[in-house]
Design an enzyme around this catalytic site. Structure first.
Site, PDB file in Angstrom:
ATOM      1  N   ARG A 198       0.861  -1.177   0.000  1.00  0.00           N
ATOM      2  CA  ARG A 198       0.000   0.000   0.000  1.00  0.00           C
ATOM      3  C   ARG A 198       0.902   1.233   0.000  1.00  0.00           C
ATOM      4  O   ARG A 198       2.023   1.193   0.536  1.00  0.00           O
ATOM      5  CB  ARG A 198      -0.900   0.021   1.241  1.00  0.00           C
ATOM      6  CG  ARG A 198      -2.059  -0.959   1.166  1.00  0.00           C
ATOM      7  CD  ARG A 198      -3.081  -0.523   0.112  1.00  0.00           C
ATOM      8  NE  ARG A 198      -4.244  -1.390   0.065  1.00  0.00           N
ATOM      9  CZ  ARG A 198      -4.437  -2.369  -0.812  1.00  0.00           C
ATOM     10  NH1 ARG A 198      -3.519  -2.640  -1.724  1.00  0.00           N
ATOM     11  NH2 ARG A 198      -5.540  -3.078  -0.799  1.00  0.00           N
ATOM     12  N   HIS A 247      -1.398   0.841  -9.765  1.00  0.00           N
ATOM     13  CA  HIS A 247      -2.065  -0.175  -8.933  1.00  0.00           C
ATOM     14  C   HIS A 247      -2.617  -1.319  -9.796  1.00  0.00           C
ATOM     15  O   HIS A 247      -3.798  -1.665  -9.714  1.00  0.00           O
ATOM     16  CB  HIS A 247      -3.178   0.467  -8.093  1.00  0.00           C
ATOM     17  CG  HIS A 247      -3.445  -0.275  -6.811  1.00  0.00           C
ATOM     18  ND1 HIS A 247      -3.671   0.337  -5.616  1.00  0.00           N
ATOM     19  CD2 HIS A 247      -3.519  -1.612  -6.544  1.00  0.00           C
ATOM     20  CE1 HIS A 247      -3.884  -0.568  -4.669  1.00  0.00           C
ATOM     21  NE2 HIS A 247      -3.792  -1.766  -5.220  1.00  0.00           N
TER      22      HIS A 247
HETATM   23  C1  GLV Z   1      -4.725  -4.931  -4.399  1.00  0.00           C
HETATM   24  O1  GLV Z   1      -4.161  -3.963  -4.049  1.00  0.00           O
HETATM   25  C2  GLV Z   1      -5.426  -5.809  -3.524  1.00  0.00           C
HETATM   26  O2  GLV Z   1      -5.651  -5.442  -2.358  1.00  0.00           O
HETATM   27  O3  GLV Z   1      -5.769  -6.900  -3.962  1.00  0.00           O
END
Ligand code: GLV
Length: 313
Positions: free
Chosen positions: A228, A276
């Site tokens: 994160r 992401h």
């Molecule tokens: C991606 O960031 C997830 O939490 O799967």
């Protein structure tokens, strides 16, 4: 549940609602599937399947039996308006794990074979011979040894790398040197060439990728953050790149997503940003686990990968 038909509310900017609706209907039979950002009858929703919290919050979803995250992590969800006692589950399935492993291997190989430097050489028309280093001489550290971290560790060990792992509790695993605790983190940091973060985000791990850790590196390290954004102190990374403690970084996650245009992380020659994308679950594969969790939630039984709120993951 109205007229005995399950009402599922879906909210995600990343995942395709039609694919999820088809896959879940195949497994659960006819259901009411709402996917518009503003849910018109929140009080009839039984289960919410979410990547992020809808703009209206979760307060009006008064009959919720469970919240199921569409990700392996849960920190993208704002749970402040969720009623107490509603269980929450993370989603870890083979398709998500597989894409995370691919991303880890691709980014590790890019650094291992110095492709990031060859990319710069190419832009600057420079013919620079950079001899390959045997994989066995490269040490990869993985922070986080949950299902994702372990799958990444196994894949990299199979690629021939030396793999060290760090987690909350010590683990014994063939082919993996395992570390835990503050001293373990220092010991690992002193040995790695490439460091991958896949820790869950908790108060204890927030900001773990900081100046203190970077100063413990035994050599310039390449950093890959797939956890994160808040695991990383972004200003410390920029300083560590300038100081030469970090050689290069790949960030799939950032504190603010999408990363604002004015961020100094953009355009830094030694940082690769990806939006992401490291892991995404495929409904054809992951719907089985979600359907099972919906059945468990309706029976009031513990969920698969249910979040322990005291641990935060
Ligand atoms: C991606 O960031 C997830 O939490 O799967």
């Amino acid at each position: 549940m109205k007229d005995n038909q399950l009402h599922l509310y879906f909210h995600s900017s990343l995942d395709d609602p039609d694919l999820w609706c088809t896959a879940l209907t195949r497994l659960l039979g006819p259901l009411k599937f709402s996917a518009s950002p503003l849910c018109s009858e929140p009080e009839t929703v039984d289960v919410a399947l979410l990547w992020t919290t809808p703009p209206q919050g979760l307060g009006a979803f008064s009959q919720l039996r469970a919240v199921l995250s569409l990700g392996a992590g849960i920190n993208q969800l704002d749970l402040s308006s969720l009623a107490q006692g509603v269980p929450l589950a993370r989603l870890v399935d083979d398709s998500l794990t597989g894409t995370m492993v691919e991303y880890a291997r691709a980014t590790v190989m890019r650094y291992h074979r110095a492709l990031h430097r060859h990319e710069q050489d190419t832009r600057e028309r420079r013919w620079h011979f950079r001899p390959p280093v045997p994989a066995g001489q490269r040490c990869i550290g993985i922070l986080g040894l949950g299902q994702l971290g372990l799958a990444i560790a196994k894949a990299l060990a199979a690629d021939g790398f030396r793999v060290l792992g760090w987690s909350n509790s010590a683990k014994t695993l063939a082919g993996l040197e395992s570390f835990s605790g503050e001293q373990g983190l220092t010991d690992l940091a002193g040995q790695v060439d490439i460091l991958i973060n896949v820790l869950p985000l908790t108060p204890a791990t927030r900001g773990i990728l900081d100046r203190t850790l970077f100063a413990r590196f035994g050599r310039p390290v390449q950093l890959i953050n797939m956890g994160r954004g808040e695991h990383l102190v972004e200003t410390d990374l920029l300083a560590a790149l300038n100081a030469g403690w970090v050689e290069a970084a790949t960030l799939d996650v950032t504190c603010i997503e999408p990363l604002p245009e004015q961020s100094l992380l953009w355009g830094h020659p030694d940082i690769l940003i990806t939006p992401h994308v490291a892991g995404l679950s495929c409904p054809d594969s992951a719907a089985a686990c979600v359907a099972q969790n919906i059945r468990l939630a309706l029976q009031g039984r513990p969920l698969i990968n249910q979040v322990d709120f005291t641990k935060g993951y």
